[in-house]
Design a protein around this motif. Structure first.
Motif, PDB file in Angstrom:
ATOM      1  N   THR A  99       0.838  -1.203   0.000  1.00 39.29           N
ATOM      2  CA  THR A  99       0.000   0.000   0.000  1.00 39.29           C
ATOM      3  C   THR A  99       0.870   1.248   0.000  1.00 39.29           C
ATOM      4  N   LEU A 131      -3.329   8.751  -0.334  1.00 41.00           N
ATOM      5  CA  LEU A 131      -3.353   7.510   0.431  1.00 41.00           C
ATOM      6  C   LEU A 131      -4.405   7.584   1.527  1.00 41.00           C
ATOM      7  N   ARG A 144      -7.984   7.468   0.056  1.00 40.54           N
ATOM      8  CA  ARG A 144      -8.389   6.199  -0.540  1.00 40.54           C
ATOM      9  C   ARG A 144      -8.320   5.017   0.425  1.00 40.54           C
ATOM     10  N   GLU A 145      -7.390   5.050   1.363  1.00 37.51           N
ATOM     11  CA  GLU A 145      -7.157   3.898   2.232  1.00 37.51           C
ATOM     12  C   GLU A 145      -7.711   4.064   3.643  1.00 37.51           C
TER      13      GLU A 145
END
Length: 99
Positions: free
Chosen positions: A15, A37, A40-41
């Motif tokens: 990731t 990041l 989205r994560e």
């Protein structure tokens, strides 16, 4: 067959590197890459936050060596801190149910 913990570690590494290759140093997150990041994560985490400067604050807190980028070690600190906070919340909820 990898264990669940080994798969989790692999996921963290993959990731991180999925986002580092977008701009600048391909082994570090720029502020823009960190923001992407997080969006989205960690969607649920960010959606609960109202501070428009949150990414700037996270970047400032994580960037221990002040190079305006987040390396993997600094990233792991963030993931660990969030994981500890989630565990603390989980434990508190279990304690409340047990009373």
């Amino acid at each position: 067959m990898p264990t669940q913990l080994e798969m989790a570690m692999d996921t963290m590494v993959r990731t991180f590197h999925r986002y580092t290759c977008k701009e600048g140093d391909r082994f570090k997150l720029s502020k823009g890459e960190l923001k992407m990041l997080l969006q989205r994560e960690l969607t649920d985490f960010l959606s609960c936050q109202k501070d428009p400067h949150l990414v700037d604050k996270i970047m400032q807190d994580l960037d221990a060596n002040k190079d305006n980028e987040v390396d993997f070690n600094e990233f792991v600190v963030m993931v660990a801190a969030l994981t500890v906070a989630c565990n603390d919340y989980f434990v508190e909820q279990l304690k409340k149910k047990g009373k």
